[in-house]
Design an enzyme around this catalytic site. Structure first.
Site, PDB file in Angstrom:
ATOM      1  N   LYS A 172       0.796  -1.106  -0.033  1.00 29.78           N
ATOM      2  CA  LYS A 172       0.046  -0.081   0.105  1.00 29.78           C
ATOM      3  C   LYS A 172       0.930   1.048  -0.007  1.00 29.78           C
ATOM      4  O   LYS A 172       0.546   2.221  -0.747  1.00 29.78           O
ATOM      5  CB  LYS A 172      -0.955  -0.105   1.229  1.00 29.78           C
ATOM      6  CG  LYS A 172      -2.280  -0.900   1.070  1.00 29.78           C
ATOM      7  CD  LYS A 172      -2.681  -1.224   2.241  1.00 29.78           C
ATOM      8  CE  LYS A 172      -3.662  -2.314   2.157  1.00 29.78           C
ATOM      9  NZ  LYS A 172      -4.304  -3.030   3.426  1.00 29.78           N
TER      10      LYS A 172
ATOM     11  N   GLN B 122      -4.324  -1.639   9.552  1.00 33.96           N
ATOM     12  CA  GLN B 122      -4.315  -2.833   8.980  1.00 33.96           C
ATOM     13  C   GLN B 122      -4.873  -3.922  10.115  1.00 33.96           C
ATOM     14  O   GLN B 122      -4.328  -3.881  11.446  1.00 33.96           O
ATOM     15  CB  GLN B 122      -2.820  -3.231   8.721  1.00 33.96           C
ATOM     16  CG  GLN B 122      -2.455  -4.670   8.091  1.00 33.96           C
ATOM     17  CD  GLN B 122      -3.100  -4.673   6.738  1.00 33.96           C
ATOM     18  OE1 GLN B 122      -3.170  -3.684   5.885  1.00 33.96           O
ATOM     19  NE2 GLN B 122      -3.907  -5.686   6.395  1.00 33.96           N
TER      20      GLN B 122
ATOM     21  N   ASP C  85     -10.998   2.903   3.944  1.00 36.64           N
ATOM     22  CA  ASP C  85     -11.205   1.192   3.939  1.00 36.64           C
ATOM     23  C   ASP C  85     -12.765   1.060   3.768  1.00 36.64           C
ATOM     24  O   ASP C  85     -13.239  -0.076   3.505  1.00 36.64           O
ATOM     25  CB  ASP C  85     -10.781   0.896   5.103  1.00 36.64           C
ATOM     26  CG  ASP C  85      -9.323  -0.039   5.066  1.00 36.64           C
ATOM     27  OD1 ASP C  85      -9.471  -0.534   3.659  1.00 36.64           O
ATOM     28  OD2 ASP C  85      -8.763  -0.666   5.772  1.00 36.64           O
TER      29      ASP C  85
END
Ligand code: NDP
Length: 310
Positions: free
Chosen positions: A65, A109, A133
């Site tokens: 990412k 994460q 997200d």
């Protein structure tokens, strides 16, 4: 007169490969243009990626990412926190990131490996306008209502991939195996929306589903998000279906230097014999997920610019 040579009409069999890497590159090229436009107006899109602990798979995802941010000219804010991180420490960081105008997207994460950290609590603390997200309950609720929101990246990537290859879900029976909060449920929600990328008839299957094969065989589009290596086999799909394999599973492979290889939730060889189109693993859904994360970050930066101009 010479007889005309007979053309070789033998069809080349095999499904169309839905190449997420290629489409991901296309999307990134489109985003680069938007990022330049934003920069000209004084806004550099910024994404904060927070990693707590040292889960090897998470480290790989986070590094990919960050690398993609760099490649596109998105400013990357990196936070690698130790396993000993407490919930209070993480809360303090999230609040700082929420308040930082240079950060347009925040991603923590999963799994969060700190000391007894409540993952839901952390996600709910992220400012919904920076929740790139798409995991915040406000974004999930807005998705359900058909309102503008950040859509979770994997489901958004799946739909984008299908549409860019011309497999519009409208009117199709889409069967999703898996009902997780990050893939199965938001994908089903997205696909049933009355919209140009929705309008599908959706069935969601899970461990309590009876006669799974009968249902998967009725799918025009089958999505496997199960987390079981090569679970979906050729006998579970109908001729001509489109198959999306979300699974990423490490299986032992002594012939590889790493000692393992990645396989999906779909048994590629047997399913490919019947499918019209199929995603590979790796190189299918994975790159699309990252591309959609970048897309959401740019969208957030654009919204920020609009709010500043008002
Ligand atoms: P979860 O483990 O959260 O969910 C798995 C789902 O599959 C559950 O709903 C479970 O049912 C269902 N399931 C498991 N076994 C069976 C079975 N035998 N029959 C029917 N249903 C079953 O997984 P995720 O959704 O998080 O991830 C799924 C896969 O996708 C994983 O391999 C993961 O690594 C991968 N992934 C890939 C991403 C990418 O970008 N490429 C992103 C996210 C995930 P029940 O609810 O009843 O337990």
């Amino acid at each position: 007169m010479k007889k005309a040579k007979r053309k070789n009409t033998k069809a080349t069999h095999g499904p169309k490969i839905l190449d997420g890497k290629k489409i991901g590159e296309e999307i990134k090229a489109e985003l680069k243009v938007k990022i330049e436009e934003l920069k000209e107006k004084g806004v550099v899109p910024g994404l904060a990626v927070v990693l707590v602990g040292d889960n090897p798979a998470s480290k790989v995802y986070v590094s990919n990412k960050r690398k993609t941010c760099e490649e596109l000219g998105i400013r990357s804010f990196a936070y690698d926190l130790p396993k000993t991180t407490t919930e209070d420490e993480l809360i303090t960081l999230i609040k700082e990131l929420n308040a930082n105008p240079e950060v347009h997207g925040i991603l923590v994460q999963s799994p969060i490996e700190g000391r007894d950290i409540d993952e839901d609590k952390i996600i709910e603390l992220i400012e919904p306008n920076k929740d790139v997200d798409g995991f915040h309950p406000i974004n999930k609720g807005r998705l359900l209502n058909g309102q503008d929101c950040f859509v979770a990246c994997t489901p958004a990537g799946i739909v984008e991939l299908l549409i860019r290859y011309g497999y519009r879900p409208e009117g199709k029976h889409v069967v999703i195996v898996g009902r997780s909060n990050i893939v199965g449920k938001p994908l089903a929600t997205l696909l049933v929306q009355k919209s140009e990328w929705g309008n599908a008839t959706v069935t969601v299957c899970h461990t309590r589903t009876r006669n799974l094969s009968t249902i998967t065989k009725s799918a025009d589009i089958l999505v496997a998000a199960i987390g079981q290596p090569e679970f979906i086999t050729g006998r579970m799909v109908k001729e001509g279906c489109v198959v999306v394999d979300v699974g990423v599973n490490r299986v032992e492979d002594p012939s590889r230097k790493s000692g393992y290889r990645l396989v999906g939730d779909v048994h590629f060889d047997s399913v490919a014999k019947k499918a019209r189109a199929i995603t590979p693993v790796p190189g299918g859904v994975g790159p699309m997920t990252i591309a959609m994360l970048m897309k959401n970050t740019v969208k957030s930066a654009e919204k920020y610019l609009l709010s500043r101009e008002k």
